[in-house]
Motif scaffolding. Structure first.
Motif, short mmCIF file in Angstrom:
data_model
loop_
_atom_site.label_atom_id
_atom_site.label_comp_id
_atom_site.label_asym_id
_atom_site.label_seq_id
_atom_site.Cartn_x
_atom_site.Cartn_y
_atom_site.Cartn_z
N ALA A 211 0.82 -1.21 0.00
CA ALA A 211 0.00 0.00 0.00
C ALA A 211 0.86 1.26 0.00
CB ALA A 211 -0.94 -0.01 1.21
N ASN A 212 2.07 1.17 0.57
CA ASN A 212 2.98 2.32 0.67
C ASN A 212 3.99 2.40 -0.48
OD1 ASN A 212 1.74 3.15 3.04
ND2 ASN A 212 3.17 2.02 4.35
N ASN A 213 3.74 1.61 -1.54
CA ASN A 213 4.62 1.64 -2.71
C ASN A 213 6.05 1.22 -2.42
OD1 ASN A 213 3.43 2.67 -5.39
ND2 ASN A 213 2.52 4.06 -3.91
N ASN B 134 -0.75 -0.71 -6.50
CA ASN B 134 -0.12 0.59 -6.25
C ASN B 134 0.47 1.16 -7.53
OD1 ASN B 134 2.35 -0.79 -6.64
ND2 ASN B 134 2.57 -1.18 -4.45
N LYS B 135 1.02 2.38 -7.43
CA LYS B 135 1.53 3.08 -8.61
C LYS B 135 2.84 2.51 -9.12
CE LYS B 135 -0.76 7.47 -7.55
NZ LYS B 135 -0.58 8.93 -7.25
N ARG C 183 -10.70 -3.74 -0.73
CA ARG C 183 -9.87 -2.62 -0.29
C ARG C 183 -10.79 -1.54 0.29
NH1 ARG C 183 -4.52 -0.80 -3.54
NH2 ARG C 183 -3.51 0.33 -1.84
#
Length: 654
Positions: free
Chosen positions: A97-99, A145-146, A383
């Motif tokens: 989630a925090n990349n 994620n990105k 999510r």
């Protein structure tokens, strides 16, 4: 001479190299090769390697507190995760989630079947599972994620139909688990509760030139495992590890060993404790009215698994076949740490084979949970609340079951209710709304389900919604609940409101509901009356539901008996107000009307205030060349019948 493949966990883990792709087995808290996960964590903490691994897994395999795959959270150990569930490894989910790592959240059944694609040397898997959900590349493509940039899901058109193509990822190392191994690596699973995908995973790694590491409880004499008991042949097993501590080979985190879950014995299950009459039981009771007798069902975790308790309490379990996506068929589904297993199961098949059955439409009904729902019927379970949980088998199951019941409380976080004198009272409302304008992530597409005429309802403790092409319709309200006070103010959208009926009063009385009578339509004849003077047969279907094919057959039987008792063709008036016909059963219902017109009716009219039902009925009857004769009001239906009634047909019934 055959090689002795028994080595220590540390020796086996030493074979793993940087950037390897590892797959591991386990389902929720069961069948986890804990010693292998522990040894991999130990090596990395002590040496800093191996680094940059890709982890592939189906269901979550851990206790949500750091065991199982949760051990692999250390920075640098993983660079990418392809999983159906992240909730069982919260620190890994947080990193995604925090990349900090790449991540893909794909349907559990898809990953399960991709192991077979890898084993067969195929480039991937074609499937409709995931269409119009966040897995669809036109939405997120399953990326969490990105920093996750590579596309591993694509849309392909074949013969005019859309499919998703899931790209296979070659596997270098497979962690699997069994009970017994001989020195050559032949494995048996006599004390395991599930077989999962161990064979497919082992083949996938072996055929890719990789390593297969098996954790077992014991080593047995060469040749002592009977050929048909060998689940994984030694030719594809490289290393066999026996944990130094028995705790590292528990059946699941809450159970050291239960022979009933392993299928080695059968135990009495009549003493399943009754649930208290709280919101969970109310939801489970209402959902249980959807159960298909002699059908195959799947139940999710949370509110849905209460359906199993209600079914046992109402003594309908023998008439149902319960299954789990993990591979258990029949028996009584286990809960808690044993979820996915079954006591007294009829059989246990591999997980990928179970998903073949599910994907092909083998389920008659599934009851699943819901975290969020919006106006068009989309559901989110993957999510929400700022956390990456993952879809698990939710997409595989919900998209392919013949009928779906989503079950959950109307609001979450502190909801408190009371049942008094057969009525429901909301003592304290939940802090969080579940019925929102737009779900955070589409795990189930309401529009896609409606386009397929898939029957879907949404059950809460205070009301029930029905999926229609126009969105959610409020169709049932609990006794004691006021729509303006207890429902609409706690939703972010206005549902369609036509003429909702009361939820079955038996749900709110603490005692036996006699559920069997409803499921078998034993009281259906009470809805039929006949006026011999006017030769009119009245059928009152108000509040009744056509949920399964057998309901249509039961209704036809009751009508035929009534007409034959009349001794001549009759004129029929049918009240459909508050009645529900499953979307995929309108044609079968129209077929029943055609049969009655051919053999027993002189004429028939029907009425309902539901514009949706009038439209669907008109379409179904017109396709069969029958006059619709369906009106909005009772008076219109009777007026349309009067000319026929006045000329009473005296022709005997066929």
């Amino acid at each position: 001479m055959k090689k002795d493949k028994v080595i220590t966990a540390d020796q086996a883990i030493a074979l793993i190299q940087d950037d390897d792709v590892i797959c591991t087995t386990g389902f929720v808290q069961s069948c986890i090769p804990e010693a292998l996960h522990a040894a991999l964590e130990k090596r990395f903490v002590e040496s800093g390697g191996p680094r940059g691994l890709t982890l592939i897994m189906c269901a979550g395999a851990g206790d949500s507190k750091g065991l199982g795959t949760g051990r692999l959270h250390h920075e640098g150990l993983l660079k990418r995760v392809i999983a159906a569930n992240f909730g069982r490894m919260p620190k890994v989910a947080e990193a995604a989630a925090n990349n900090q790592i790449q991540g893909y959240n794909l349907p559990q059944g898809v990953i399960s079947k991709l192991y077979r694609s890898c084993a067969a040397g195929q480039p991937g898997l074609f499937s409709k599972v995931g269409l119009h959900t966040y897995v669809d590349p036109r939405l997120d493509g399953g990326k969490v994620n990105k920093m996750t940039e590579d596309d591993i899901v694509s849309v392909v058109e074949l013969d005019g139909e859309e499919w998703l193509f899931y790209k296979a990822t070659p596997i270098d190392v497979a962690f699997i688990r069994a009970t017994s191994a001989d020195p050559s690596g032949n494995l048996s699973m006599e004390k395991e509760s599930l077989t999962l995908d161990c064979l497919a995973q082992a083949m996938a790694a072996y055929n890719n030139g990789g390593i297969v590491i098996a954790q077992v409880e014991r080593i047995v004499e060469q040749g002592s495992i009977m050929p048909k008991d060998v689940k994984i042949p030694g030719i594809i097993v490289d290393c066999v590890v026996v944990p130094e501590e028995a705790e590292l080979h528990r059946m699941n985190y809450g159970v050291m060993y239960d022979p009933a879950l392993a299928g080695e014995i059968r135990v009495p299950v009549d003493a399943i404790p009754r649930l208290p009459l709280d919101e969970r039981k109310i939801i489970a009771r209402r959902a249980s009215f959807e159960l298909p007798m002699n059908g195959v069902i799947n139940l999710g975790v949370g509110a849905p698994d209460g359906v199993a308790s209600v079914a046992a309490e109402e003594k309908v379990t023998p008439f149902l076949t319960m299954t789990t996506e993990a591979g258990a068929i029949g028996g009584v589904l286990a809960g808690g740490s044993s979820f996915g297993s079954s006591v007294n199961a009829d059989t246990i098949i591999d997980q990928n084979q179970m998903f073949d059955f599910y994907h092909g439409g083998g389920l008659d009904l599934t009851c699943l949970g819901m975290a969020e729902c919006d106006a068009v019927g989309n559901v989110n379970t993957s999510r929400f609340g700022g956390k990456l949980n993952g879809c698990g088998g939710f997409i595989d199951i919900s998209q392919n079951s013949r009928a779906v019941v989503f079950a959950g409380t109307f609001t979450a976080g502190g909801l408190d209710i009371a049942v008094e004198d057969g009525e429901l009272r909301i003592l304290q409302e939940g802090k969080h709304r579940k019925f929102v304008k737009a779900v955070n992530q589409i795990t189930f597409s309401g529009k896609y389900a409606a386009s397929k005429s898939q029957p879907v309802i949404y059950v809460t403790e205070r009301c029930v919604f029905l999926l229609t092409p126009e969105g959610l319709e409020l169709i049932e309200v609990a006794p004691g609940i006021d729509i303006e006070r207890d429902i609409l103010p706690h939703m972010d959208f206005d549902p369609i409101i036509n003429k909702p009926v009361k939820m079955n009063s038996k749900i709110f009385v603490d005692g036996a509901m006699n559920l069997m009578d409803d499921l078998l339509n034993l009281n259906l004849a009470e809805r039929v009356s006949y006026d011999p003077d006017r030769n009119i047969l009245f059928l009152n279907l108000e509040g009744w539901s056509v949920r399964k094919k057998a309901d249509v057959d039961d209704l036809q039987k009751v009508l035929v008996e009534a007409c034959e008792k009349a001794g001549k063709r009759v004129n029929a008036v049918v009240n459909h107000d508050g009645c529900r016909i499953a979307d995929d059963l309108y044609d079968r219902y129209a077929g029943m009307i055609e049969h009655m017109m051919d053999h027993y009716y002189s004429s028939t009219t029907r009425y309902t205030t539901s514009a949706f039902m009038r439209m669907k009925m008109q379409e179904a009857l017109s396709r069969r060349g029958l006059p619709p004769h369906i009106f909005e009001r009772k008076e219109e239906a009777h007026a349309a019948l009067e000319p026929e009634a006045e000329t009473e047909a005296e022709e005997p019934v066929a």
